[in-house]
Design a protein around this motif. Structure first.
Motif, mmCIF file in Angstrom:
data_model
loop_
_atom_site.group_PDB
_atom_site.id
_atom_site.type_symbol
_atom_site.label_atom_id
_atom_site.label_comp_id
_atom_site.label_asym_id
_atom_site.label_seq_id
_atom_site.Cartn_x
_atom_site.Cartn_y
_atom_site.Cartn_z
ATOM 1 N N ARG A 1 0.835 -1.199 0.000
ATOM 2 C CA ARG A 1 0.000 0.000 0.000
ATOM 3 C C ARG A 1 0.873 1.255 0.000
ATOM 4 N N MET A 2 1.959 1.214 0.786
ATOM 5 C CA MET A 2 2.877 2.355 0.812
ATOM 6 C C MET A 2 3.482 2.558 -0.575
ATOM 7 N N ASP A 3 3.839 1.429 -1.234
ATOM 8 C CA ASP A 3 4.416 1.540 -2.582
ATOM 9 C C ASP A 3 3.407 2.194 -3.526
ATOM 10 N N ALA A 4 2.153 1.757 -3.377
ATOM 11 C CA ALA A 4 1.115 2.313 -4.246
ATOM 12 C C ALA A 4 0.966 3.807 -3.994
ATOM 13 N N LEU A 5 1.049 4.185 -2.716
ATOM 14 C CA LEU A 5 0.936 5.604 -2.364
ATOM 15 C C LEU A 5 2.062 6.404 -3.007
ATOM 16 N N LYS A 6 3.257 5.830 -2.939
ATOM 17 C CA LYS A 6 4.415 6.532 -3.494
ATOM 18 C C LYS A 6 4.300 6.646 -5.010
ATOM 19 N N ALA A 7 3.826 5.547 -5.625
ATOM 20 C CA ALA A 7 3.825 5.497 -7.084
ATOM 21 C C ALA A 7 2.717 6.345 -7.702
ATOM 22 N N ALA A 8 1.620 6.535 -6.957
ATOM 23 C CA ALA A 8 0.473 7.214 -7.543
ATOM 24 C C ALA A 8 0.744 8.704 -7.716
ATOM 25 N N PRO A 9 0.264 9.289 -8.816
ATOM 26 C CA PRO A 9 0.381 10.746 -8.948
ATOM 27 C C PRO A 9 -0.345 11.427 -7.780
ATOM 28 N N GLU A 10 0.041 12.639 -7.479
ATOM 29 C CA GLU A 10 -0.630 13.385 -6.413
ATOM 30 C C GLU A 10 -2.132 13.422 -6.693
ATOM 31 N N ALA A 11 -2.905 13.253 -5.633
ATOM 32 C CA ALA A 11 -4.362 13.158 -5.810
ATOM 33 C C ALA A 11 -4.934 14.411 -6.483
ATOM 34 N N ASP A 12 -4.435 15.587 -6.104
ATOM 35 C CA ASP A 12 -4.975 16.820 -6.700
ATOM 36 C C ASP A 12 -4.700 16.877 -8.200
ATOM 37 N N ALA A 13 -3.489 16.458 -8.593
ATOM 38 C CA ALA A 13 -3.140 16.455 -10.018
ATOM 39 C C ALA A 13 -3.992 15.437 -10.756
ATOM 40 N N PHE A 14 -4.236 14.300 -10.110
ATOM 41 C CA PHE A 14 -5.070 13.275 -10.734
ATOM 42 C C PHE A 14 -6.483 13.808 -10.977
ATOM 43 N N VAL A 15 -7.053 14.483 -9.987
ATOM 44 C CA VAL A 15 -8.425 15.000 -10.139
ATOM 45 C C VAL A 15 -8.459 16.095 -11.220
ATOM 46 N N ALA A 16 -7.388 16.861 -11.326
ATOM 47 C CA ALA A 16 -7.329 17.868 -12.403
ATOM 48 C C ALA A 16 -7.391 17.168 -13.765
ATOM 49 N N GLY A 17 -6.757 15.993 -13.862
ATOM 50 C CA GLY A 17 -6.839 15.197 -15.095
ATOM 51 C C GLY A 17 -8.257 14.731 -15.373
ATOM 52 N N LEU A 18 -8.968 14.375 -14.302
ATOM 53 C CA LEU A 18 -10.377 13.970 -14.472
ATOM 54 C C LEU A 18 -11.216 15.139 -14.981
ATOM 55 N N ASP A 19 -10.897 16.353 -14.512
ATOM 56 C CA ASP A 19 -11.619 17.550 -14.987
ATOM 57 C C ASP A 19 -11.531 17.649 -16.509
ATOM 58 N N ALA A 20 -10.330 17.375 -17.031
ATOM 59 C CA ALA A 20 -10.123 17.491 -18.481
ATOM 60 C C ALA A 20 -10.927 16.428 -19.230
ATOM 61 N N LEU A 21 -10.912 15.212 -18.701
ATOM 62 C CA LEU A 21 -11.689 14.118 -19.309
ATOM 63 C C LEU A 21 -13.177 14.476 -19.322
ATOM 64 N N LEU A 22 -13.637 15.007 -18.207
ATOM 65 C CA LEU A 22 -15.042 15.397 -18.060
ATOM 66 C C LEU A 22 -15.404 16.521 -19.040
ATOM 67 N N ALA A 23 -14.563 17.541 -19.095
ATOM 68 C CA ALA A 23 -14.876 18.713 -19.928
ATOM 69 C C ALA A 23 -15.012 18.316 -21.393
ATOM 70 N N ALA A 24 -14.142 17.427 -21.873
ATOM 71 C CA ALA A 24 -14.183 17.024 -23.278
ATOM 72 C C ALA A 24 -15.497 16.296 -23.586
ATOM 73 N N ALA A 25 -15.889 15.380 -22.704
ATOM 74 C CA ALA A 25 -17.128 14.624 -22.946
ATOM 75 C C ALA A 25 -18.347 15.529 -22.817
ATOM 76 N N LEU A 26 -18.321 16.455 -21.859
ATOM 77 C CA LEU A 26 -19.481 17.336 -21.656
ATOM 78 C C LEU A 26 -19.715 18.225 -22.878
ATOM 79 N N ALA A 27 -18.640 18.653 -23.508
ATOM 80 C CA ALA A 27 -18.786 19.504 -24.702
ATOM 81 C C ALA A 27 -19.531 18.725 -25.791
ATOM 82 N N ARG A 28 -19.174 17.439 -25.959
ATOM 83 C CA ARG A 28 -19.853 16.592 -26.961
ATOM 84 C C ARG A 28 -21.317 16.382 -26.590
ATOM 85 N N ILE A 29 -21.552 16.088 -25.314
ATOM 86 C CA ILE A 29 -22.911 15.784 -24.856
ATOM 87 C C ILE A 29 -23.798 17.020 -24.967
ATOM 88 N N GLU A 30 -23.242 18.180 -24.636
ATOM 89 C CA GLU A 30 -24.007 19.433 -24.717
ATOM 90 C C GLU A 30 -24.413 19.707 -26.161
#
Ligand SMILES: [Fe+2]
Ligand SMILES: [Fe+2]
Length: 236
Positions: free
Chosen positions: A12-41
């Motif tokens: 679990r510690m290894d996974a914690l170390k290896a994972a990108p920072e949670a805030d940066a990861f969520v910022a990546g999700l924002d981008a994924l969301l924005a692209a799909a929302l533009a299509r859906i809109e």
């Protein structure tokens, strides 16, 4: 500590170390969301069939609101974090309030809802997918974060449809009361997600949950338009 348990924590510690920072990861999700929302809109703006008006679209909204209320209710029971539990409790109540406001608006428009069962046709494929999710990371990502962002976009398309059909009161209901609540639900997911995506596994689950939620939304939108002539419907 037993060797197996020690190994579990080391992993679990290894996974914690290896994972990108949670805030940066969520910022990546924002981008994924924005692209799909533009299509859906864009797709949601296609005009519905001639027989579909504000009232018919409000009836569609009733099922979405009931399902969103149930979704928050079933998830809040499983959570221990008071901030998340109370956030989901608020969402559950807000969605129930939306149902009542929409039902009242339908009554004012002369639509009789007596005997109406919004779940008569069963739960939607979206609800069934959300119900299948096991982890807090996936639930937050799919529900509050993705589905509520979808609701914000769809509600504004619907409000524009109401304006175009001379129904300023329904447009006002959405813009002033319902959509600000959906924005709060989305922000709840956005705010809470970093706490629950600290490992690579949780991040992968959350990313897949967002992608699948958006994919289901696009598929359902296409089916509703092709089979029922429904477009520009509000979210939840
Ligand atoms: Fe909502
Ligand atoms: Fe809602």
């Amino acid at each position: 500590m037993a060797a197996g348990l020690a190994g579990h924590y080391t992993d679990r510690m290894d996974a914690l170390k290896a994972a990108p920072e949670a805030d940066a990861f969520v910022a990546g999700l924002d981008a994924l969301l924005a692209a799909a929302l533009a299509r859906i809109e864009e797709a949601a703006k296609a005009p519905p069939a001639a027989q579909i008006g504000v009232r018919e679209l409000l009836v569609v909204a009733l099922r979405n609101e009931i399902e969103a209320s149930e979704e928050a209710a079933m998830w809040l029971i499983a959570e221990r974090d008071p901030e998340l539990k109370l956030g989901l409790a608020r969402q559950c109540g807000d969605e129930a309030k939306h149902y009542r406001l929409i039902a009242d608006r339908l009554a004012a428009l002369g639509h009789d809802l007596s005997g109406h069962d919004p779940l008569a046709g069963g739960h939607s494929p979206m609800f069934r997918y959300l119900k299948s999710l096991d982890t807090t990371a996936e639930r937050l990502a799919a529900g509050p974060f993705a589905r509520e962002a979808l609701a914000k976009v769809r509600n504004e398309v619907f409000a524009q449809f109401c304006d175009a059909h001379g129904d300023a009161e329904t447009a006002r209901l959405y813009r002033e009361i319902i959509t600000p609540d959906e924005a709060y639900h989305h922000e709840l997911g956005r705010r809470m997600l970093p706490r629950y995506v600290r490992t690579r596994d949780d991040q992968e689950r959350a990313r897949r949950a967002v992608a699948r939620t958006l994919q289901i939304a696009e598929e359902l939108q296409d089916v509703a338009r092709m089979k029922l002539g429904i477009s520009s419907a509000p979210g939840c």
